[in-house]
Design an enzyme around this catalytic site. Sequence first.
Site, PDB file in Angstrom:
ATOM      1  N   ASP A   1       0.826  -1.196   0.000  1.00 49.28           N
ATOM      2  CA  ASP A   1       0.000   0.000   0.000  1.00 49.28           C
ATOM      3  C   ASP A   1       0.872   1.262   0.000  1.00 49.28           C
ATOM      4  O   ASP A   1       1.873   1.323   0.726  1.00 49.28           O
ATOM      5  CB  ASP A   1      -0.858  -0.035   1.282  1.00 49.28           C
ATOM      6  CG  ASP A   1      -1.925   1.023   1.319  1.00 49.28           C
ATOM      7  OD1 ASP A   1      -2.790   1.018   0.438  1.00 49.28           O
ATOM      8  OD2 ASP A   1      -1.902   1.874   2.234  1.00 49.28           O
TER       9      ASP A   1
ATOM     10  N   GLU B   1       1.713  -0.422  -4.959  1.00 47.67           N
ATOM     11  CA  GLU B   1       0.800   0.656  -5.352  1.00 47.67           C
ATOM     12  C   GLU B   1       1.641   1.927  -5.380  1.00 47.67           C
ATOM     13  O   GLU B   1       1.829   2.576  -4.368  1.00 47.67           O
ATOM     14  CB  GLU B   1      -0.334   0.796  -4.341  1.00 47.67           C
ATOM     15  CG  GLU B   1      -1.346   1.851  -4.754  1.00 47.67           C
ATOM     16  CD  GLU B   1      -2.096   2.478  -3.579  1.00 47.67           C
ATOM     17  OE1 GLU B   1      -3.192   2.989  -3.812  1.00 47.67           O
ATOM     18  OE2 GLU B   1      -1.575   2.508  -2.456  1.00 47.67           O
TER      19      GLU B   1
HETATM   20  C1  GLC Z   1      -4.312   3.014  -0.629  1.00 45.41           C
HETATM   21  C2  GLC Z   1      -5.552   2.158  -0.497  1.00 45.41           C
HETATM   22  C3  GLC Z   1      -6.664   3.038  -0.034  1.00 45.41           C
HETATM   23  C4  GLC Z   1      -6.302   3.600   1.325  1.00 45.41           C
HETATM   24  C5  GLC Z   1      -4.969   4.343   1.266  1.00 45.41           C
HETATM   25  C6  GLC Z   1      -4.421   4.615   2.646  1.00 45.41           C
HETATM   26  O1  GLC Z   1      -4.429   3.958  -1.602  1.00 45.41           O
HETATM   27  O2  GLC Z   1      -5.819   1.528  -1.720  1.00 45.41           O
HETATM   28  O3  GLC Z   1      -7.885   2.351   0.018  1.00 45.41           O
HETATM   29  O4  GLC Z   1      -7.295   4.510   1.743  1.00 45.41           O
HETATM   30  O5  GLC Z   1      -3.987   3.578   0.616  1.00 45.41           O
HETATM   31  O6  GLC Z   1      -3.942   3.456   3.232  1.00 45.41           O
END
Ligand code: GLC
Length: 538
Positions: A208, A272
């Site tokens: 994440d 991500e």
């Molecule tokens: C990422 C997740 C999202 C979350 C954010 C903070 O973007 O996909 O859902 O709110 O991180 O952890």
Amino acid sequence: MAPDPTRTTPWWRDAVCYEIYVRSFADADGDGVGDLRGVTARLDYLESLNVDALWLTPFYTSPQADHGYDVADYRDVDPRFGTLADFDEMLAGAHARNLRVIVDLVPNHTSSAHPWFVAALADGPGSAARKRYLFRDGRGPDGVQPPNNWQSLFGGPAWTRVADGQWYLHLFDPEQPDLNWDDPDVGDEFESVLRFWLDRGVDGFRVDVAHGLFKESGLPDVEGMTAAGETLDDTMSQWDRPYWDQPGVHDVYRRWRQVLDSYPGDRMMIGEAWVGTPESMARYVRPDEMSQVFNFHWLSTPFSAPALRDVIAATYAAVGPVGASPTWVLSNHDVVRTVTHYGGGDLGLSRAKASMLAMLALPGAAYVYQGEELGLPQVEVAPEDRQDPTWLRGGGVGRDGCRIPLPWSGDAPPFGFSPETAEPVRTWLPQPAWFADYTVERQSRDPYSTLAFLRFALARRREVVPGLSHEFHMLDRGADVVAFRRDGVDGAPGVTCVVNCGTEDVPVGDLGTPLVLSAALAESTGHLLPNSAAWFQS
Ligand code: GLC
């Protein structure tokens, strides 16, 4: 899972991975919130989709301020979602069906209920506990102003003041304090968390906010940044912010890669990482770092041939030079559902199916978000029902509309999402009555449903991909057409994919035997209709 001795490339390189947003997938215990036993109960369904892997969003102990992305204990399951024994059972059941399992790792921030943060508050300024987070004194007389002008991605200032006068940084919700990755405790802790889940048998991690973690030293102001006008999407893609893509992140992923490689069976991690240029994206997937990064370009692109050709070209420009494999993503739990993004209704659905065929034909891995197989559109959630912290903090309408509990069966809420009870269970986000048209039960009976289409496409993909080259070449079939071909290897036939983004029918008679169609070809001419796509084998 035992490694397949005939496999020459790692499993994840061309896998189709299905994202399970655990809260909204299936509820076994009847509290209106999805759980791990719900996933286990639906493993046969997941197997029947012909996907290769599952990615589960966070199910760890958490106050749920950001629905699990606020983790209070990285080594346990939240009672809402079950127990560690439930996790083990789910994992064993998935592996028994040849489904790999990827879990979500949240390293940028913990929950404010994490014991480390509780200690940081208790131990006070200058303490070792406080150094694990980003505490600073404020500006102005008596430090009443935040240390800088950064804004939270969920709206409002990115700093919250505590009782002793210091402020702490939270790029997201105040209940998600950012960790200080310059503190060695943090790196050691995450290595241990990684090992905890690898020892349990997971096949990999979705990391994440992988481009976060480190902040530019001195925490400089962002020029012109104000609370107004920022949304989560804008902020995630503001590449040049001093809290994104700092060089320190790469040492973390090198360390993690060594940990992954010390386990058998091609354990992987996908990041991500919302980074701006092909060069910066490529840095995350160098041979000794991440296996993959999500490629988010497609999901914000309109259904237009030049735009889609650009996405494909930019993707290869990014991963090609470092020898990494691309990934393709049309949607996830943070963005508007594809059908709605493409205009909604029949048009949106046709385009979503066509895009799906294109991404599944390209070399690399594809990520499918739960509900995409049903062609679910975005749901309009009434303000009083919204739950997303983005909405609650004034950062925009929020992401609830793509997170509605899945419709499994029946004609009325909870549509088989929760067990049947005398008084129907109220799901954590309400399901609209029109979900009745989208249930798995109904679509399973209909050979022309979106579900039948995707199952069929994934079955064909599984058959043909082993015989296809990892290379592809674009074909010129007109300005409004995306067309590309992957040649066959070792005597296998190749596959040509054609997507018609224009308004005129496109002749395709010379391309071979139709293998998968997102919509029937024109009856009289055999041409490919607008807003549809097809694979041809030859
Ligand atoms: C990422 C997740 C999202 C979350 C954010 C903070 O973007 O996909 O859902 O709110 O991180 O952890």
